[in-house]
Design an enzyme around this catalytic site. Sequence first.
Site, mmCIF file in Angstrom:
data_model
loop_
_atom_site.group_PDB
_atom_site.id
_atom_site.type_symbol
_atom_site.label_atom_id
_atom_site.label_comp_id
_atom_site.label_asym_id
_atom_site.label_seq_id
_atom_site.Cartn_x
_atom_site.Cartn_y
_atom_site.Cartn_z
ATOM 1 N N SER A 121 -74.545 58.151 2.691
ATOM 2 C CA SER A 121 -73.326 58.161 3.520
ATOM 3 C C SER A 121 -72.566 59.477 3.359
ATOM 4 C CB SER A 121 -72.422 56.982 3.143
ATOM 5 O OG SER A 121 -72.967 55.800 3.679
ATOM 6 N N GLU A 148 -82.606 58.043 4.001
ATOM 7 C CA GLU A 148 -82.511 58.947 5.166
ATOM 8 C C GLU A 148 -81.154 59.660 5.224
ATOM 9 O OE1 GLU A 148 -84.450 58.210 8.826
ATOM 10 O OE2 GLU A 148 -85.872 56.821 7.951
HETATM 11 C C1 LIG Z 1 -85.711 51.992 -1.095
HETATM 12 C C2 LIG Z 1 -85.805 53.464 -0.872
HETATM 13 C C3 LIG Z 1 -86.704 53.949 0.065
HETATM 14 C C4 LIG Z 1 -86.835 55.331 0.276
HETATM 15 N N1 LIG Z 1 -87.800 55.791 1.132
HETATM 16 C C5 LIG Z 1 -88.036 57.138 1.197
HETATM 17 C C6 LIG Z 1 -89.159 57.639 1.929
HETATM 18 O O1 LIG Z 1 -89.904 56.888 2.575
HETATM 19 N N2 LIG Z 1 -89.387 58.980 1.919
HETATM 20 C C7 LIG Z 1 -88.608 59.841 1.228
HETATM 21 O O2 LIG Z 1 -88.891 61.038 1.259
HETATM 22 N N3 LIG Z 1 -87.534 59.396 0.515
HETATM 23 C C8 LIG Z 1 -87.241 58.065 0.482
HETATM 24 N N4 LIG Z 1 -86.170 57.598 -0.251
HETATM 25 C C9 LIG Z 1 -85.333 58.532 -0.970
HETATM 26 C C10 LIG Z 1 -83.928 58.643 -0.396
HETATM 27 O O3 LIG Z 1 -83.964 59.325 0.821
HETATM 28 C C11 LIG Z 1 -83.045 59.290 -1.455
HETATM 29 O O4 LIG Z 1 -82.885 58.342 -2.499
HETATM 30 C C12 LIG Z 1 -81.702 59.714 -0.893
HETATM 31 O O5 LIG Z 1 -81.852 60.804 -0.032
HETATM 32 C C13 LIG Z 1 -80.709 60.091 -1.989
HETATM 33 O O6 LIG Z 1 -81.276 60.967 -2.906
HETATM 34 P P1 LIG Z 1 -81.130 60.678 -4.483
HETATM 35 O O7 LIG Z 1 -81.613 59.289 -4.713
HETATM 36 O O8 LIG Z 1 -81.835 61.767 -5.210
HETATM 37 O O9 LIG Z 1 -79.600 60.718 -4.757
HETATM 38 P P2 LIG Z 1 -78.732 62.048 -5.065
HETATM 39 O O10 LIG Z 1 -79.045 63.100 -4.054
HETATM 40 O O11 LIG Z 1 -78.869 62.388 -6.501
HETATM 41 O O12 LIG Z 1 -77.266 61.520 -4.777
HETATM 42 C C14 LIG Z 1 -76.520 60.774 -5.733
HETATM 43 C C15 LIG Z 1 -75.085 60.630 -5.211
HETATM 44 O O13 LIG Z 1 -74.491 61.940 -5.087
HETATM 45 C C16 LIG Z 1 -73.991 62.121 -3.777
HETATM 46 N N5 LIG Z 1 -74.150 63.528 -3.375
HETATM 47 C C17 LIG Z 1 -75.236 64.341 -3.589
HETATM 48 N N6 LIG Z 1 -75.011 65.547 -3.063
HETATM 49 C C18 LIG Z 1 -73.777 65.517 -2.501
HETATM 50 C C19 LIG Z 1 -72.966 66.457 -1.772
HETATM 51 N N7 LIG Z 1 -73.415 67.691 -1.499
HETATM 52 N N8 LIG Z 1 -71.748 66.061 -1.354
HETATM 53 C C20 LIG Z 1 -71.295 64.816 -1.584
HETATM 54 N N9 LIG Z 1 -72.002 63.879 -2.258
HETATM 55 C C21 LIG Z 1 -73.234 64.222 -2.699
HETATM 56 C C22 LIG Z 1 -74.847 61.209 -2.896
HETATM 57 O O14 LIG Z 1 -74.157 60.874 -1.684
HETATM 58 C C23 LIG Z 1 -75.041 60.005 -3.806
HETATM 59 O O15 LIG Z 1 -73.938 59.146 -3.707
HETATM 60 C C24 LIG Z 1 -86.006 56.221 -0.436
HETATM 61 C C25 LIG Z 1 -85.079 55.713 -1.357
HETATM 62 C C26 LIG Z 1 -84.981 54.369 -1.584
HETATM 63 C C27 LIG Z 1 -83.999 53.866 -2.612
#
Ligand SMILES: Cc1cc2nc3c(=O)[nH]c(=O)nc-3n(C[C@H](O)[C@H](O)[C@H](O)COP(=O)(O)OP(=O)(O)OC[C@H]3O[C@@H](n4cnc5c(N)ncnc54)[C@H](O)[C@@H]3O)c2cc1C
Length: 383
Positions: free
Chosen positions: A367, A364
């Site tokens: 951080s 969601e």
């Molecule tokens: C157990 C679990 C349950 C989940 N449930 C759902 C669900 O029900 N529905 C759903 O739709 N999604 C769900 N998610 C997905 C979750 O919301 C995403 O994993 C999350 O938003 C992060 O996206 P990402 O994994 O692609 O990481 P990325 O977006 O690739 O981020 C990787 C790192 O880069 C950093 N980063 C990226 N962009 C920036 C920026 N602009 N500035 C600074 N730092 C940045 C992030 O903070 C992070 O540390 C779930 C994930 C998990 C692990």
Amino acid sequence: MQPLTHLSEEERMFQLSVRRFAREQIGPHVREMDETGTFRKDILAKLFEMGLMGIEVPEEYGGQGGSFFQAVLAVEELAAVDPSASVIVDVQNTLVINALIRWATAEQKHRYLPKMVASMVGAYALSEAGSGSDAFALQTRAAQDGDHYVLNGRKLWITNAAEAGVYLLFATLNPEAGYKGITCFLVERDSPGFRVGKKEDKLGIRASSTCELILDDCRVPAANVIGELGKGYKIAIETLNEGRIAIGGQMLGLARGALDHAVAYARQRKQFGKVIAEHQGVQFEIAQMAVDVEAARLLVYNAARLRDAGLPFVTEAAMAKYFSSQIAETVASRAVEIFGGVGFTKDYPVEKLYRDAKIGRIYEGTSNMQRVLIAKHYLEKPL
Ligand SMILES: Cc1cc2nc3c(=O)[nH]c(=O)nc-3n(C[C@H](O)[C@H](O)[C@H](O)COP(=O)(O)OP(=O)(O)OC[C@H]3O[C@@H](n4cnc5c(N)ncnc54)[C@H](O)[C@@H]3O)c2cc1C
């Protein structure tokens, strides 16, 4: 004006009933569900029986007609015992049902809300392999075909996917239009061309299912578009703004659970001829944990009550989620240390809470994304 943490009689009764239910009915099964990575069907059925799967649903649809604050209280109480149970209730109430109450037509509400109150689990499908933090870069396509839409793509990380009967799913009608192409659909599990894919094997909240969704020419009736075409981005932003308050509640509950376990253990474990709670070093750890939990509670309750009062809450919600997930990690870590060697084993619950805490800083909105939102607010507001 009531103090923030003062609960009304109704809220207190509700809190106590969820607390008792979590301790008595979920508590004995937490370890087994964590080890098997599955959520027991009988406990899911009890969550429905308790009315916890439709807290805010108006009574005319069979729901509790409760407040958003009550949903947050339920999420907190469940998380103190099992953060996996907590997130199942969280997604059902604060994302899926929340969106339906706000954006579904009367006909759609009549079709889905009574089922969701009784037995149908909902999931919220926004993320994809290539679009997480940058959620609106999603690639799942929707194309109109008569009175249906045909959906193609993959969703990733979808909580509740294994149990769900219905998925609030975001797809784009036109990738060139950017976020303005995004549209929200209700996809039923038995829709032609829809499949639940691989289930993730996770560090924490292992009993909560997290799966891929596969849409291969998935046919969805046009009557299942939620809100306006091309306005799905608004539904996604606004539900997540609210949902993250409850993730703050989940992390608050987790931290409180870890603190309670640490206090109970410190009162009975003896070293150097006295219980460790009598060593000042341990007292200072407990004090820090208690302050962290109380500060998180104030942030979470304030954000939830602002939302119920119809006042601006978005920055406060981001702060609540950001801070609570930070302290959940440190409080759970301190709890493991207070237990000493046994804290590092699966025989005691703090090891699991420590693993479960990590997700708070990821889903969601990570951080970093909360910090982006909070900083933007402060940098743009008039001084
Ligand atoms: C157990 C679990 C349950 C989940 N449930 C759902 C669900 O029900 N529905 C759903 O739709 N999604 C769900 N998610 C997905 C979750 O919301 C995403 O994993 C999350 O938003 C992060 O996206 P990402 O994994 O692609 O990481 P990325 O977006 O690739 O981020 C990787 C790192 O880069 C950093 N980063 C990226 N962009 C920036 C920026 N602009 N500035 C600074 N730092 C940045 C992030 O903070 C992070 O540390 C779930 C994930 C998990 C692990």
